[in-house]
Design a protein around this motif. Structure first.
Motif, PDB file in Angstrom:
ATOM      1  N   ILE A 103      -2.771  -4.830  -9.306  1.00 13.41           N
ATOM      2  CA  ILE A 103      -3.045  -3.590  -8.460  1.00 13.41           C
ATOM      3  C   ILE A 103      -4.415  -3.786  -8.051  1.00 13.41           C
TER       4      ILE A 103
ATOM      5  N   MET B  16       0.657   5.027 -10.100  1.00 16.79           N
ATOM      6  CA  MET B  16       0.785   3.692  -9.495  1.00 16.79           C
ATOM      7  C   MET B  16       0.097   2.848 -10.522  1.00 16.79           C
ATOM      8  N   HIS B  17      -0.956   3.270 -11.251  1.00 12.61           N
ATOM      9  CA  HIS B  17      -1.472   2.391 -12.391  1.00 12.61           C
ATOM     10  C   HIS B  17      -0.589   2.151 -13.445  1.00 12.61           C
TER      11      HIS B  17
ATOM     12  N   GLY C 230       1.478   5.520  -1.822  1.00 13.08           N
ATOM     13  CA  GLY C 230       1.138   6.663  -2.648  1.00 13.08           C
ATOM     14  C   GLY C 230       0.748   7.856  -1.965  1.00 13.08           C
ATOM     15  N   THR C 231      -0.236   7.457  -1.054  1.00  7.45           N
ATOM     16  CA  THR C 231      -1.083   8.562  -0.258  1.00  7.45           C
ATOM     17  C   THR C 231       0.065   9.798   0.266  1.00  7.45           C
TER      18      THR C 231
ATOM     19  N   SER D 191      -7.527  -1.212  -6.335  1.00  8.14           N
ATOM     20  CA  SER D 191      -7.801   0.192  -6.618  1.00  8.14           C
ATOM     21  C   SER D 191      -8.822   0.289  -5.387  1.00  8.14           C
TER      22      SER D 191
ATOM     23  N   GLN E  21       0.939  -1.225  -0.233  1.00  5.88           N
ATOM     24  CA  GLN E  21       0.004  -0.032  -0.083  1.00  5.88           C
ATOM     25  C   GLN E  21       0.796   1.305  -0.054  1.00  5.88           C
TER      26      GLN E  21
ATOM     27  N   VAL F  43      -2.193   8.862  -8.312  1.00  5.30           N
ATOM     28  CA  VAL F  43      -3.097   7.450  -8.720  1.00  5.30           C
ATOM     29  C   VAL F  43      -2.681   7.180 -10.065  1.00  5.30           C
TER      30      VAL F  43
ATOM     31  N   TYR G 158      -9.248   3.485  -4.519  1.00  3.84           N
ATOM     32  CA  TYR G 158      -9.605   4.670  -5.054  1.00  3.84           C
ATOM     33  C   TYR G 158     -10.907   4.531  -5.721  1.00  3.84           C
TER      34      TYR G 158
ATOM     35  N   ASP H 149      -3.605   1.025  -4.286  1.00  3.83           N
ATOM     36  CA  ASP H 149      -3.300   2.311  -4.573  1.00  3.83           C
ATOM     37  C   ASP H 149      -3.959   3.020  -3.545  1.00  3.83           C
TER      38      ASP H 149
ATOM     39  N   THR I   8       8.088   6.489  -8.713  1.00  2.72           N
ATOM     40  CA  THR I   8       8.048   5.521  -9.591  1.00  2.72           C
ATOM     41  C   THR I   8       9.076   4.564  -9.636  1.00  2.72           C
TER      42      THR I   8
ATOM     43  N   LEU J 115       0.126  -4.386  -5.733  1.00  2.00           N
ATOM     44  CA  LEU J 115      -0.056  -2.985  -5.485  1.00  2.00           C
ATOM     45  C   LEU J 115      -1.270  -2.657  -4.767  1.00  2.00           C
TER      46      LEU J 115
END
Length: 314
Positions: free
Chosen positions: A229, A218-219, A163-164, A231, A161, A215, A233, A198, A177, A196
């Motif tokens: 991944i 990550m994709h 990215g945030t 999601s 987990q 967002v 989100y 996101d 990245t 992953l």
């Protein structure tokens, strides 16, 4: 899955009042107060009773959309272990939403709940999920301890987990990245599956364009590296927009993190996605799905992408 991601990975400039309040990374001032507001476990209820009560409370809520989000990829090691009824070790690495900040007790964190949900689906396998979440971390922090975690735990599946916090702190995007790619390579070299997870929906971000960019990033990395991944989100956006089945409040009192019900909802949806991948591989092992999110994510955040494109590379 493509339709869902195209619909939900849109600009984060939508009116915040129409969206679910944010719940992952906490600003520095909130992190400073973390110890003071974390609720204490209820001593009168043992872990088993607590888990059963939470199972009952989640029934009928937090519906997972029929068209996803799924993992859009394969988990060969995980599939083999679960299909054969062999022990499965899962390493969950991340920040506060993996650690379980906002949960009233450890048994309410998403890794603990995931262990319970997978064990219920695969009773012949001894499933163990290790919680390696540390509040406030960015991808660089997680990468720095990943090698040791892999060596110590020898996992079959690693759920990362990320990215945030990186998005909220406007971490250098190219570096972010690169760190994801390096970490995914380390996971695969260890012999484990990589998965992953996101960013969660967070309209409270001060810079929605940057948040949207992470967002998408990550994709894109998932697509490039053929990594499944999950999601959050997409899932949380679908919950917010499902007016026919209103979702109860999933947030802790700080309005940044999940509460016990929120973690249970995420866990149950993730367990269902993993199980769906296993079932698909049983039916057609020679034709696993591949991640198709790079293009759809870019299309889904048009306004945010335009803003990002006008900024210099970080």
């Amino acid at each position: 899955m493509t339709r869902l991601l195209h619909h939900v990975l849109r600009p984060l400039t939508v009116t915040a009042a129409m969206l679910l309040p944010g719940l992952a990374a906490v600003p520095p001032e909130a992190l400073a107060a973390e110890a003071a507001v974390t609720p204490k476990p209820a001593p009168e209820q043992d872990a088993g009773s607590f888990g059963l009560a939470l199972d009952t409370s989640i029934d009928g809520v937090c519906r997972v959309p029929e068209d996803g989000p799924d993992l859009a990829g394969d988990l060969p090691v995980t599939d083999e272990k679960l299909e054969e009824g062999r022990p499965l070790v899962v390493l969950a690495i991340g920040s506060s939403s993996t650690q379980g900040y906002g949960a009233p007790r450890p048994e309410a964190s998403y890794p603990f709940r995931l262990e319970r949900d997978l064990a219920r689906r695969y009773p012949e396998s001894r499933v163990r999920v290790i919680n390696a979440g540390v509040g406030g971390e960015i991808a660089a922090d997680q990468l720095a301890r990943l090698d040791e975690l892999l060596a110590e735990n020898d996992p079959d599946l690693v759920i990362w987990q990320a990215g945030t916090n990186d998005a909220l702190r406007a971490v250098d995007r190219a570096r972010f990245t690169d760190q994801l790619r390096e970490g995914l390579e380390m996971i695969r070299e260890s012999g484990a599956d990589a998965l992953l997870m996101d960013l969660q929906l967070y309209p409270g971000a001060k810079d929605p364009g940057t948040y949207a960019a992470f967002v998408t990033l990550m994709h894109q990395v998932a697509d490039e590296t053929h990594t499944p991944i999950y999601s959050r989100y997409a899932l949380m956006t679908a919950w917010e927009e499902d007016r026919a089945h209103p979702t109860p409040d999933l947030l802790f009192t700080d309005r940044f993190h999940l509460n016990a019900l929120g973690y249970a909802c995420i866990s149950r949806a993730l367990a269902a996605a993993i199980a769906h991948t296993v079932e698909e591989d049983e039916a057609a092992p020679a034709a696993p799905k591949r991640v198709q999110t790079a293009a759809t994510a870019a299309a889904g955040v048009e306004a945010g992408a335009q803003r990002v494109a006008s900024e210099p590379a970080r």
